[in-house]
Design an enzyme around this catalytic site. Sequence first.
Site, PDB file in Angstrom:
ATOM      1  N   ASN A 100      24.668  37.994  28.985  1.00  0.00           N
ATOM      2  CA  ASN A 100      23.905  38.177  30.219  1.00  0.00           C
ATOM      3  C   ASN A 100      22.949  37.013  30.462  1.00  0.00           C
ATOM      4  OD1 ASN A 100      25.008  40.558  31.131  1.00  0.00           O
ATOM      5  ND2 ASN A 100      23.621  41.845  29.932  1.00  0.00           N
ATOM      6  N   HIS A 152      28.311  43.308  35.396  1.00  0.00           N
ATOM      7  CA  HIS A 152      27.625  43.361  34.096  1.00  0.00           C
ATOM      8  C   HIS A 152      26.797  44.632  33.948  1.00  0.00           C
ATOM      9  CE1 HIS A 152      28.069  39.033  32.485  1.00  0.00           C
ATOM     10  NE2 HIS A 152      29.030  39.278  33.350  1.00  0.00           N
ATOM     11  N   ARG A 165      28.434  39.518  40.274  1.00  0.00           N
ATOM     12  CA  ARG A 165      28.526  39.513  38.811  1.00  0.00           C
ATOM     13  C   ARG A 165      27.531  40.498  38.201  1.00  0.00           C
ATOM     14  NH1 ARG A 165      26.723  35.004  34.728  1.00  0.00           N
ATOM     15  NH2 ARG A 165      28.017  35.495  32.926  1.00  0.00           N
ATOM     16  N   HIS A 185      35.934  35.928  41.118  1.00  0.00           N
ATOM     17  CA  HIS A 185      35.842  34.524  40.693  1.00  0.00           C
ATOM     18  C   HIS A 185      36.252  33.551  41.803  1.00  0.00           C
ATOM     19  CE1 HIS A 185      36.039  35.714  36.142  1.00  0.00           C
ATOM     20  NE2 HIS A 185      34.853  35.953  36.686  1.00  0.00           N
TER      21      HIS A 185
HETATM   22  C1  HEM Z   1      37.814  39.947  31.972  1.00  0.00           C
HETATM   23  C2  HEM Z   1      36.797  39.999  32.741  1.00  0.00           C
HETATM   24  C3  HEM Z   1      35.876  38.851  33.028  1.00  0.00           C
HETATM   25  C4  HEM Z   1      35.594  37.755  32.282  1.00  0.00           C
HETATM   26  C5  HEM Z   1      36.135  37.386  30.934  1.00  0.00           C
HETATM   27  C6  HEM Z   1      34.635  36.971  33.036  1.00  0.00           C
HETATM   28  C7  HEM Z   1      34.080  35.790  32.616  1.00  0.00           C
HETATM   29  C8  HEM Z   1      33.172  35.038  33.323  1.00  0.00           C
HETATM   30  C9  HEM Z   1      32.568  33.815  32.859  1.00  0.00           C
HETATM   31  C10 HEM Z   1      32.820  33.168  31.499  1.00  0.00           C
HETATM   32  C11 HEM Z   1      31.755  33.375  33.833  1.00  0.00           C
HETATM   33  C12 HEM Z   1      30.879  32.134  33.790  1.00  0.00           C
HETATM   34  C13 HEM Z   1      29.526  32.472  33.205  1.00  0.00           C
HETATM   35  C14 HEM Z   1      28.664  31.267  32.980  1.00  0.00           C
HETATM   36  O1  HEM Z   1      29.133  30.180  32.735  1.00  0.00           O
HETATM   37  O2  HEM Z   1      27.435  31.418  33.030  1.00  0.00           O
HETATM   38  C15 HEM Z   1      31.841  34.299  34.933  1.00  0.00           C
HETATM   39  C16 HEM Z   1      31.177  34.173  36.107  1.00  0.00           C
HETATM   40  C17 HEM Z   1      31.315  35.038  37.158  1.00  0.00           C
HETATM   41  N1  HEM Z   1      31.971  36.252  37.127  1.00  0.00           N
HETATM   42 FE1  HEM Z   1      33.230  36.902  35.717  1.00  0.00          FE
HETATM   43  N2  HEM Z   1      34.379  37.609  34.212  1.00  0.00           N
HETATM   44  C18 HEM Z   1      35.115  38.761  34.241  1.00  0.00           C
HETATM   45  C19 HEM Z   1      35.139  39.693  35.235  1.00  0.00           C
HETATM   46  C20 HEM Z   1      34.402  39.620  36.386  1.00  0.00           C
HETATM   47  C21 HEM Z   1      34.328  40.665  37.366  1.00  0.00           C
HETATM   48  C22 HEM Z   1      35.012  42.015  37.252  1.00  0.00           C
HETATM   49  C23 HEM Z   1      33.523  40.202  38.360  1.00  0.00           C
HETATM   50  C24 HEM Z   1      33.095  40.892  39.611  1.00  0.00           C
HETATM   51  C25 HEM Z   1      33.803  41.672  40.340  1.00  0.00           C
HETATM   52  C26 HEM Z   1      33.106  38.870  37.988  1.00  0.00           C
HETATM   53  C27 HEM Z   1      32.346  38.048  38.757  1.00  0.00           C
HETATM   54  C28 HEM Z   1      31.864  36.810  38.364  1.00  0.00           C
HETATM   55  C29 HEM Z   1      31.137  35.914  39.242  1.00  0.00           C
HETATM   56  C30 HEM Z   1      30.856  36.149  40.714  1.00  0.00           C
HETATM   57  C31 HEM Z   1      30.761  34.819  38.470  1.00  0.00           C
HETATM   58  C32 HEM Z   1      29.935  33.614  38.928  1.00  0.00           C
HETATM   59  C33 HEM Z   1      28.460  33.915  38.721  1.00  0.00           C
HETATM   60  C34 HEM Z   1      27.535  32.843  39.282  1.00  0.00           C
HETATM   61  O3  HEM Z   1      27.964  31.756  39.640  1.00  0.00           O
HETATM   62  O4  HEM Z   1      26.325  33.153  39.341  1.00  0.00           O
HETATM   63  N3  HEM Z   1      33.639  38.555  36.779  1.00  0.00           N
HETATM   64  N4  HEM Z   1      32.716  35.313  34.590  1.00  0.00           N
END
Ligand code: HEM
Length: 329
Positions: free
Chosen positions: A98, A73, A69, A194
Amino acid sequence: MVALTMKLSMKLALLELLLMSLSIIPSYGVLQVGFYNGKCNTTNVEKIVSKVVKKHFIRDRFITAALVRMQFHDCFVHGCDASILIDGNQTEKDALSNGSVKGFEVIDEAKATLEKICPGVVSCADIIVIAARVSVFLDGGKWYHVQTGRRDGLISQASDVDLPSPYLSISETIQAFAKKGLSIQDMVLLLGGHSVGMTHCTFIQDRLYNFQHSGKTDQTMNPTLAQFLKRRCPKDKIGQVLIPLNSKTNNVNLIDNSFYKQILVGRGILQIDQEIALDSRTSDFVKELAKNNNTFLAKFGEAMVKMGAIEVLTGEQGEIRRSCNSSLR
Ligand code: HEM
């Protein structure tokens, strides 16, 4: 558990071999595979970063989600220039979206180790990308060759952080990725990130209780999942509760194609994740990825490399920071 530990030991051994083979990979483009070969005395830079990631991964497998992530970001705001790492007043780190980014200590530790060996050589931007790759590999992913040679950015402002929100429509999300030079297929693949990690209940509150101001649950969500999530994320206590982004039931945190299998049966957690299974522009590709884990793993690596090349600074641009959390200027 024993099987899982053995699998991890084998992965760690394979990691050593892959890092040794780095010097025979050809270079191409502005960024290069093996950019640091021979630039940090005789030290294998990627091996140093891998060692640090490995140490953290053994303690906490969720570091993969954090680092993957972090790359997203970082790369989506001013390109992959480590601008997300800068401390200060109203820097990117302070931006609301962030707020829950983690894993900074891994990057700082790798940087501190490298600075002792070859000061001012390895950029923080490259460390993020190398660290994400290692963590993906350790967590079930395929090895992919990362390109390096990025320089660190000089600008980091909270007001510049404009990441795609989970409430955007799929068309708006496609546009946001296209603006960064990423195709619809890249978007579908990268959302496969995800398959690991967690989300706060706040991001699905509307899907559970008031979807698009209807006062109802999102009808595209599998009813059993909706019931389960309502218990985990009660309406009056959304607060800081976390739930896995991948709704598969065995709870093993792995980079794999299970995420696509889940969204095909209405078990997507975030709205955008569910939408890619339903929209005609993305659903065929989702089905293809759900069928074949090897295809997903190979293509996910390629998409991470592509994302890692967004608006990079190279040559004399930017700087090589001495400490990742502060700019030299
Ligand atoms: C339209 C694009 C995206 C949206 C709207 C989105 C949205 C989110 C949201 C809402 C969360 C949860 C954050 C939280 O509750 O703190 C999240 C977590 C995460 N996102 Fe995305 N995301 C997107 C694209 C991506 C991309 C491109 C990647 C990586 C290739 C990614 C990897 C992750 C990962 C691995 C997590 C978990 C982080 C953790 O548990 O520490 N996301 N994302």
